[in-house]
Write an enzyme that holds these catalytic residues in place. Structure first.
Site, PDB file in Angstrom:
ATOM      1  N   GLU A 126       0.503 -10.084  40.231  1.00 38.70           N
ATOM      2  CA  GLU A 126      -0.792 -10.419  40.843  1.00 38.70           C
ATOM      3  C   GLU A 126      -0.897 -11.915  41.024  1.00 38.70           C
ATOM      4  O   GLU A 126      -0.527 -12.679  40.135  1.00 38.70           O
ATOM      5  CB  GLU A 126      -1.959 -10.040  39.922  1.00 38.70           C
ATOM      6  CG  GLU A 126      -2.246  -8.583  39.745  1.00 38.70           C
ATOM      7  CD  GLU A 126      -3.462  -8.396  38.838  1.00 38.70           C
ATOM      8  OE1 GLU A 126      -4.320  -9.303  38.777  1.00 38.70           O
ATOM      9  OE2 GLU A 126      -3.530  -7.362  38.179  1.00 38.70           O
TER      10      GLU A 126
ATOM     11  N   GLU B  14      -3.005  -5.888  32.272  1.00 36.45           N
ATOM     12  CA  GLU B  14      -3.325  -7.134  31.570  1.00 36.45           C
ATOM     13  C   GLU B  14      -3.796  -6.843  30.145  1.00 36.45           C
ATOM     14  O   GLU B  14      -4.926  -7.186  29.748  1.00 36.45           O
ATOM     15  CB  GLU B  14      -4.374  -7.944  32.332  1.00 36.45           C
ATOM     16  CG  GLU B  14      -3.819  -8.587  33.588  1.00 36.45           C
ATOM     17  CD  GLU B  14      -4.765  -9.631  34.210  1.00 36.45           C
ATOM     18  OE1 GLU B  14      -5.954  -9.644  33.881  1.00 36.45           O
ATOM     19  OE2 GLU B  14      -4.282 -10.437  35.018  1.00 36.45           O
TER      20      GLU B  14
HETATM   21  C1  GLA Z   1      -6.742  -9.645  36.833  1.00 40.92           C
HETATM   22  C2  GLA Z   1      -6.796  -8.143  36.841  1.00 40.92           C
HETATM   23  C3  GLA Z   1      -7.190  -7.579  38.167  1.00 40.92           C
HETATM   24  C4  GLA Z   1      -8.300  -8.385  38.770  1.00 40.92           C
HETATM   25  C5  GLA Z   1      -7.871  -9.813  38.880  1.00 40.92           C
HETATM   26  C6  GLA Z   1      -8.907 -10.711  39.501  1.00 40.92           C
HETATM   27  O1  GLA Z   1      -5.522 -10.132  37.168  1.00 40.92           O
HETATM   28  O2  GLA Z   1      -5.598  -7.555  36.424  1.00 40.92           O
HETATM   29  O3  GLA Z   1      -7.599  -6.253  37.954  1.00 40.92           O
HETATM   30  O4  GLA Z   1      -9.419  -8.280  37.956  1.00 40.92           O
HETATM   31  O5  GLA Z   1      -7.663 -10.298  37.599  1.00 40.92           O
HETATM   32  O6  GLA Z   1      -8.431 -12.024  39.565  1.00 40.92           O
HETATM   33  C1  GLA Z   2      -9.006 -13.514  33.012  1.00 37.14           C
HETATM   34  C2  GLA Z   2      -7.782 -13.093  33.775  1.00 37.14           C
HETATM   35  C3  GLA Z   2      -8.042 -13.153  35.237  1.00 37.14           C
HETATM   36  C4  GLA Z   2      -9.258 -12.326  35.570  1.00 37.14           C
HETATM   37  C5  GLA Z   2     -10.441 -12.778  34.758  1.00 37.14           C
HETATM   38  C6  GLA Z   2     -11.597 -11.863  35.007  1.00 37.14           C
HETATM   39  O1  GLA Z   2      -9.258 -14.861  33.197  1.00 37.14           O
HETATM   40  O2  GLA Z   2      -6.683 -13.884  33.437  1.00 37.14           O
HETATM   41  O3  GLA Z   2      -6.932 -12.668  35.904  1.00 37.14           O
HETATM   42  O4  GLA Z   2      -9.012 -10.986  35.300  1.00 37.14           O
HETATM   43  O5  GLA Z   2     -10.119 -12.758  33.380  1.00 37.14           O
HETATM   44  O6  GLA Z   2     -12.626 -12.114  34.106  1.00 37.14           O
END
Ligand code: GLA
Ligand code: GLA
Length: 727
Positions: free
Chosen positions: A328, A171
């Site tokens: 995810e 991410e």
């Molecule tokens: C994001 C991150 C994951 C996890 C999820 C939780 O998608 O990539 O590592 O933190 O959020 O929703």
């Molecule tokens: C963002 C991401 C989620 C998760 C949160 C955690 O909102 O999109 O997937 O990882 O941060 O803080």
């Protein structure tokens, strides 16, 4: 139980090609899996993990995403033994690995020795270690250490038989897209030199004659740090463009190493096309990848399902309608909302299958086993704290079986709709800048509301980035298309002149690529095409509204109104303001555009909606516009709004996904075809249709007749492909 087919990306000949280009990777089956974090668990748990993965039908896991500190415990020591063990164990159980480069979160030794990699906010505060992603996208020191790790990972695991894809970082930009440090300042200047070449050009683009901002040397140029008043808007816009590009360049740096060391292994990274995550222009990033991946989490509220569908649909658009990977989502609650709601019965499968409906060839969760410790211990997983004896795990196993039934869908693509909604990052970024007529405008919300109206009418619409070729669409809705450079204006004009029907809204066409107002009256660049002229905006205060009469209905406009002057004789007024300052004036207009004569003649149109109607108010507006354009729902009238239809196609077969958006059973009359998932309603009652080749299942499946959608259920029907008629 039939055994799961391991996920494989089939390599086509040729070098790296971006999605949508010939030669891109195509998948061999629908994949099922999760982020897997075995390093959080004792070794004996791993054996149970692989046993349960087999039971659930898991075919792929994403491994080592946050494992840097474990893999490289100190600057000069490496520990791959545990990861070798995990890779081998997964392989021995037929589970493939989307292996992370493990660079998402630097270890404490690195940030202690090199605090200069830590990001800084616009107010100069440091983002310290203790959470994750504590690195500057432009830090040369971070890059050196991270790329060293990437190289080690590629060399060690490039030939491992479990490896099917590389997962760059994680991410990118989730927490660190905006860094205002000195590293960022230096990189921003380099980016600006590349864009403008001369300081004179930068001064012109940024309009620095205003407020004595003229720069006389490059060193004077800074990121838009905390300032006494509104920072220069073009500086803010360019900083957004730069910040997205900086991460994209970082992504490319990792990908280049992976492609050099392991040219046959496809590379992806997980996007966050979801909600208000807006820092990354994913439409521009997609070309860096062999296949697009996305993370999506349901955002509770009245538009939760619409938002899910919108995001999945847009991800398909970003992937240029090639299959993509749902990297995810959650089996149930997350941990990062103010209140984290568990999924209701049926939602686990429905949410996942809605992504598949829009082109996902993988259904993967965060995460496999719910953590016992750490900030995400209340985030659901495929195996909850309660263990395998749980409704959740049973639902996970059931979805695995459904995905096997849907194997024929793999590799098929989103079937183009006749309508599209245009999504544009420049307009998103710019329309919501400060010092504007109103700070109440929400770009993505407006686009989502139009999408909700399409769903309510049961009409399919693609959600596509603004660079997409629009020629195949009959209707294109471009809400708040605020930034319209001359080239985009010309494309939209050509679309209408070729017979297309364009719909746009308030605050569209107003500025060019430098955020300079187009002069002569609004909507600026689109004024002539729309055949209207606006001399002054008239935003509404909170609590104010204006009544608009359209097609016999009284609708409420909020947030924005305008005194619209109709200047072209071919403009028809579809909706009139009835109350407020604009009473008696046009609120919704449409200009008919005729080109050519005789057989080659075309009749397109350009419509304008000057206020915000919201998701319900837009339904009659859109109904009128679609009706006039001849675009109709493919669904029986009785189920429109309750059922979403999404269609994938492989050219031979179309796959109709019918998603029950309600919590009650819904009967869909007259759907012919093979039922791959779901049930048919028969005269003798209802029963499941099998798809494992039994004569009974096939015979009944091919029959026409009604489908019964369970509460929050999804049916998938295979039908001979219908050609998409060219316009
Ligand atoms: C994001 C991150 C994951 C996890 C999820 C939780 O998608 O990539 O590592 O933190 O959020 O929703
Ligand atoms: C963002 C991401 C989620 C998760 C949160 C955690 O909102 O999109 O997937 O990882 O941060 O803080």
């Amino acid at each position: 139980m039939s055994s799961p087919t391991p996920f494989r990306w089939l390599r086509r000949p040729g070098p790296h090609t971006p999605p949508g280009e010939p030669g891109a990777y195509t998948p061999s089956g629908l994949s099922y899996g999760a982020d897997y974090n075995p390093d959080q668990w004792p070794r004996e748990v791993w054996d149970e993990d692989v046993r349960l993965m087999r039971e659930a039908g898991v075919t792929v896991v994403s491994l080592a995403i946050f494992s840097w500190a474990r893999i490289q415990p100190t600057e000069d020591t490496w520990d791959f033994a545990w990861l070798d063990d995990a890779m081998d164990l997964l392989h021995a159980h037929g589970i493939t690995v989307d292996l992370a480069t493990a660079t998402a979160s630097p270890p404490p030794w690195l940030t202690t020795k090199h605090p200069e990699v830590l990001p800084q906010t616009r107010t100069g505060e440091t983002l310290w270690p203790g959470a994750r992603q504590q690195w500057r996208p432009t830090s040369p020191v971070f890059r050196e250490h991270a790329l060293r790790l990437v190289e080690r990972m590629a060399e060690r695991y490039g030939d491992h038989p479990a490896l099917v894809a590389w997962h760059v970082s994680n991410e990118l930009g989730c927490h660190n897209v905006y860094d205002f440090s000195d590293d960022a300042a230096a990189a921003f200047r380099a980016w600006l030199r590349d864009r403008y070449t001369t300081l004179d050009a930068l001064n012109a683009a940024w309009g620095t004659a205003f407020w004595s901002q003229r720069y006389s040397a490059w060193e004077q140029v800074l990121p838009p740090r905390l300032a006494a008043s509104h920072p220069n808007p073009t500086q803010q816009l360019d900083f957004k463009r730069f910040s997205s590009d900086a991460l994209r360049q970082y992504l490319r740096a990792e990908a280049e190493i992976l492609r050099r060391v392991t040219p046959d292994v496809p590379v992806t990274t997980n996007f966050m096309v979801m909600g208000e995550t807006k820092g990354m222009d994913y439409a521009a990033w997609a070309d860096e990848l062999d296949f697009v991946s996305n993370d999506h989490y349901v955002l509770p509220g009245p538009q939760a399902l619409d938002e899910l569908s919108f995001s999945a649909n847009l991800t398909g658009g970003i992937a240029r309608h090639r299959p993509w990977f749902l990297m995810e989502h959650s089996t149930s609650a997350v941990n990062w909302q103010p209140v984290n709601v568990a999924k209701k019965p049926g939602e686990l499968a429905r949410d996942s299958l809605t992504h598949v409906a829009h082109g996902a060839d993988a259904v993967c969760y965060f995460q496999w086993r719910q953590s016992a410790a750490g900030a995400e211990k209340y985030h659901s997983g495929m195996v909850p704290h309660a263990g395998e004896r749980s409704r959740l795990f049973r639902d996970v196993v059931a979805l695995g079986a459904t995905l096997r039934d849907l194997a024929p869908v793999a590799g098929s693509t989103q079937k183009p709709a006749r309508a599209a909604i245009v999504f544009d990052w420049d307009s998103w970024w710019t329309s919501e800048l400060d010092s504007h007529p109103t700070d109440r405008l929400r770009y993505r919300q407006e686009a989502l509301d139009w999408y909700s109206a399409f769903l309510a009418l049961g009409v399919r619409a693609d959600v596509v980035p603004s660079a997409t070729d629009l020629a195949t669409y009959d209707v294109v809705v471009a809400p708040v298309l605020h930034v319209v450079p001359a080239g985009l204006r010309d494309r939209l004009t050509a679309f209408v002149e070729a017979g297309g029907h364009l719909v746009t809204t308030y605050f569209s066409g107003v500025v060019d690529q430098d955020d300079h107002a187009w002069l002569g009256g609004y909507p600026g660049a689109l004024r002539d095409l729309l055949g209207i002229r606006v001399e002054e905006f008239a935003p509404l205060l909170d609590g104010e509204s204006a009544t608009v009469e359209l097609a016999g209905e009284q609708l409420e406009g909020t947030v924005w109104t305008e005194p619209v002057d109709v200047v072209d004789p071919d403009v028809e007024v579809l909706g009139w303001y009835k109350t407020g300052e604009q009473a008696g004036r046009a609120a919704v207009t449409r200009r008919t555009v005729r080109t050519g004569d005789g057989a080659g003649s075309r009749e397109g149109s350009a419509a304008y909606v000057s206020t915000r109607f919201g998701r319900q108010g837009l339904v009659p507006v859109l109904a009128r516009l679609l009706d006039d354009a001849g675009v109709r729902s493919e669904l029986p009238a009785a189920v429109r709004g309750d059922v979403e239809l999404a269609v994938r196609t492989d050219g031979t077969d179309d796959f109709w996904f019918l998603v029950n958006r309600t919590a009650r059973p819904v009967e869909v009359p007259d759907v012919a075809g093979d039922v791959l998932a779901g049930r048919r309603l028969t005269a003798s009652g209802t029963r499941a249709v099998t798809t494992d080749g039994t004569a009974e299942g096939t015979a009944e499946g091919t029959a026409g007749g009604a489908l019964l959608l369970e509460p929050r259920g999804v049916a998938v029907v295979r039908r001979p492909a219908e050609p998409t008629p060219p316009r």
